[in-house]
Design a protein around this motif. Structure first.
Motif, short mmCIF file in Angstrom:
data_model
loop_
_atom_site.label_atom_id
_atom_site.label_comp_id
_atom_site.label_asym_id
_atom_site.label_seq_id
_atom_site.Cartn_x
_atom_site.Cartn_y
_atom_site.Cartn_z
N MET A 83 -2.40 -6.33 13.83
CA MET A 83 -1.60 -5.53 14.34
C MET A 83 -1.14 -4.27 13.18
SD MET A 83 -2.71 -5.18 17.21
CE MET A 83 -1.78 -3.88 18.11
N ALA A 84 -0.56 -5.62 12.56
CA ALA A 84 0.83 -3.90 11.34
C ALA A 84 0.06 -3.48 10.50
CB ALA A 84 0.82 -5.17 10.00
N ILE A 85 -2.12 -3.71 10.37
CA ILE A 85 -2.45 -3.25 9.69
C ILE A 85 -3.05 -2.18 10.32
CG2 ILE A 85 -5.19 -2.89 8.10
CD1 ILE A 85 -2.72 -3.92 6.25
N LEU A 86 -3.83 -2.06 11.00
CA LEU A 86 -3.93 -1.36 11.86
C LEU A 86 -2.71 -0.02 12.47
CD1 LEU A 86 -5.75 -3.61 14.43
CD2 LEU A 86 -6.67 -2.24 13.44
N ARG A 87 -1.73 -0.31 12.61
CA ARG A 87 -1.05 0.48 13.32
C ARG A 87 -0.54 1.48 11.38
NH1 ARG A 87 2.56 -2.78 15.32
NH2 ARG A 87 3.44 -3.95 13.26
N TRP A 88 -0.57 0.70 10.68
CA TRP A 88 -0.24 1.32 9.30
C TRP A 88 -1.11 2.78 9.46
CZ3 TRP A 88 -3.44 2.11 4.69
CH2 TRP A 88 -2.95 2.33 4.04
N CYS A 89 -3.33 2.77 9.62
CA CYS A 89 -3.88 3.20 9.45
C CYS A 89 -3.47 4.51 10.55
CB CYS A 89 -5.18 2.54 9.85
SG CYS A 89 -5.98 1.10 8.18
N ARG A 90 -3.56 4.14 11.71
CA ARG A 90 -3.01 5.10 12.74
C ARG A 90 -2.37 6.20 12.00
NH1 ARG A 90 -2.14 1.82 16.41
NH2 ARG A 90 0.66 2.35 16.17
N GLU A 91 -0.79 5.47 11.27
CA GLU A 91 0.17 6.24 11.00
C GLU A 91 0.09 6.94 9.87
OE1 GLU A 91 3.49 3.21 10.72
OE2 GLU A 91 3.79 2.76 12.67
N THR A 92 -1.18 6.75 9.45
CA THR A 92 -1.21 7.01 7.71
C THR A 92 -2.57 8.03 7.10
OG1 THR A 92 -2.51 5.15 6.58
CG2 THR A 92 -0.25 5.23 6.37
N LEU A 110 1.24 -1.20 0.35
CA LEU A 110 0.17 0.33 0.18
C LEU A 110 0.25 1.33 0.11
CD1 LEU A 110 -2.54 -1.42 2.64
CD2 LEU A 110 -3.31 0.00 0.06
N ASN A 111 2.05 1.78 0.80
CA ASN A 111 2.40 2.61 0.78
C ASN A 111 3.30 2.11 -0.29
OD1 ASN A 111 2.46 3.08 3.49
ND2 ASN A 111 4.26 1.90 4.28
N GLY A 112 3.64 1.69 -1.16
CA GLY A 112 4.30 1.92 -2.71
C GLY A 112 3.22 2.02 -3.50
N VAL A 113 2.06 1.92 -3.61
CA VAL A 113 1.20 2.59 -4.27
C VAL A 113 0.88 3.88 -4.50
CG1 VAL A 113 -1.26 2.08 -4.84
CG2 VAL A 113 -0.15 0.63 -4.77
N ILE A 114 0.77 4.31 -2.90
CA ILE A 114 0.20 5.62 -2.23
C ILE A 114 1.71 6.41 -2.91
CG2 ILE A 114 0.54 7.19 -0.12
CD1 ILE A 114 -0.83 4.80 0.99
N ARG A 115 2.82 5.87 -2.66
CA ARG A 115 3.97 6.54 -3.03
C ARG A 115 4.02 6.81 -5.06
NH1 ARG A 115 7.33 3.79 0.08
NH2 ARG A 115 7.71 2.09 -1.38
N LEU A 116 3.16 6.09 -5.86
CA LEU A 116 2.96 6.66 -7.16
C LEU A 116 1.86 7.48 -7.39
CD1 LEU A 116 3.66 2.86 -8.03
CD2 LEU A 116 5.41 5.33 -8.54
N GLY A 151 -0.60 8.93 -4.88
CA GLY A 151 -1.32 9.42 -3.83
C GLY A 151 -2.31 8.84 -2.37
N ARG A 152 -2.44 9.07 -1.90
CA ARG A 152 -3.24 8.45 -0.47
C ARG A 152 -4.60 8.23 -0.48
NH1 ARG A 152 -5.46 9.42 4.71
NH2 ARG A 152 -5.40 11.31 4.18
N PRO A 153 -4.79 7.66 -0.03
CA PRO A 153 -6.93 7.51 -0.03
C PRO A 153 -7.10 8.04 1.25
CG PRO A 153 -5.71 5.01 0.20
CD PRO A 153 -4.76 6.19 0.06
N ASP A 154 -8.63 8.33 1.02
CA ASP A 154 -9.27 8.06 2.11
C ASP A 154 -9.77 6.78 2.90
OD1 ASP A 154 -9.16 10.85 1.00
OD2 ASP A 154 -11.21 10.90 0.54
N THR A 155 -9.91 6.19 2.10
CA THR A 155 -10.42 4.88 2.83
C THR A 155 -9.88 3.33 1.69
OG1 THR A 155 -12.59 5.77 3.24
CG2 THR A 155 -12.65 3.37 3.75
N VAL A 156 -9.75 2.44 2.80
CA VAL A 156 -9.57 1.19 2.07
C VAL A 156 -10.70 0.27 2.73
CG1 VAL A 156 -8.48 -0.64 2.11
CG2 VAL A 156 -7.00 1.95 1.82
N VAL A 157 -10.91 -0.60 1.59
CA VAL A 157 -12.05 -1.61 2.01
C VAL A 157 -11.77 -2.94 1.73
CG1 VAL A 157 -14.75 -1.92 1.61
CG2 VAL A 157 -14.15 0.02 1.51
N SER A 158 -11.67 -4.19 2.70
CA SER A 158 -11.28 -5.57 3.14
C SER A 158 -12.41 -6.04 3.39
CB SER A 158 -10.06 -5.36 2.71
OG SER A 158 -10.18 -5.00 4.13
#
Length: 170
Positions: free
Chosen positions: A81-90, A57-63, A65-72
């Motif tokens: 925990m890695a995804i929860l941390r990613w959401c908090r950081e981004t 996701l970080n790689g796509v954002i670099r190319l 921009g950042r999404p408002d929302t991700v759905v899954s």
């Protein structure tokens, strides 16, 4: 069903699985922009953890921009925990669809159907490298050479460019 009104408003994620001819399984992470219908990433590997999803996701954002929302869906790698941390950081909001309700993630489910029918079911892969190459080629064709009726018969790449130019002109 929520329909976004601009690129990067909402990205959808999902996984597909397939098998190499020697019986080893691999998974493919699909990331789709719900507005432009672009396939932003197809990542094939034997293991795709939450940490790996966050890196992709970080790689796509670099190319792009950042999404408002991700759905899954609620898969373990997407609730980690890695995804929860990613959401908090981004600052990206993550929306989980209800269990057993794939229609709540209709854009990526529609994409997955095409991907399965036209790439995964159509090809026998001898190696993971061969699968990655074929998947990348299919993704490029999907984004750049296939018009979509929902996009006014433009390709996702053409529609995304038109949307970006309109946004800049406004």
């Amino acid at each position: 069903m929520f329909v976004p009104d601009r690129a990067n408003a909402r990205w959808s994620l999902d996984f597909r699985s397939d098998t190499i001819t020697d019986g080893r399984r691999f998974r493919v992470l699909a990331i789709v922009d719900d507005y432009t219908r672009e396939c932003l990433a197809l990542v094939a590997d034997t293991s795709l953890s939450g940490l790996r999803v966050a890196r992709e996701l970080n790689g796509v954002i670099r190319l792009r921009g950042r999404p408002d929302t991700v759905v899954s869906d609620n898969g373990t790698e997407l609730t980690s925990m890695a995804i929860l941390r990613w959401c908090r950081e981004t600052g990206v909001e993550w929306h989980y669809i209800a269990p057993g309700k794939p229609t709540q993630n209709a854009f990526v489910e529609s994409f997955n159907g095409r991907f399965r029918d036209e790439c995964l079911n159509d090809t026998l892969f001898s190696t993971l490298a061969e699968a990655r190459s074929a998947i990348t080629s299919w993704k490029e064709g999907y984004n750049r050479h296939r018009p979509h009726s929902a996009l006014g018969h433009m390709t996702p790449a053409e529609f995304a460019l038109k949307s970006m130019l309109e946004k800049q002109a406004a």
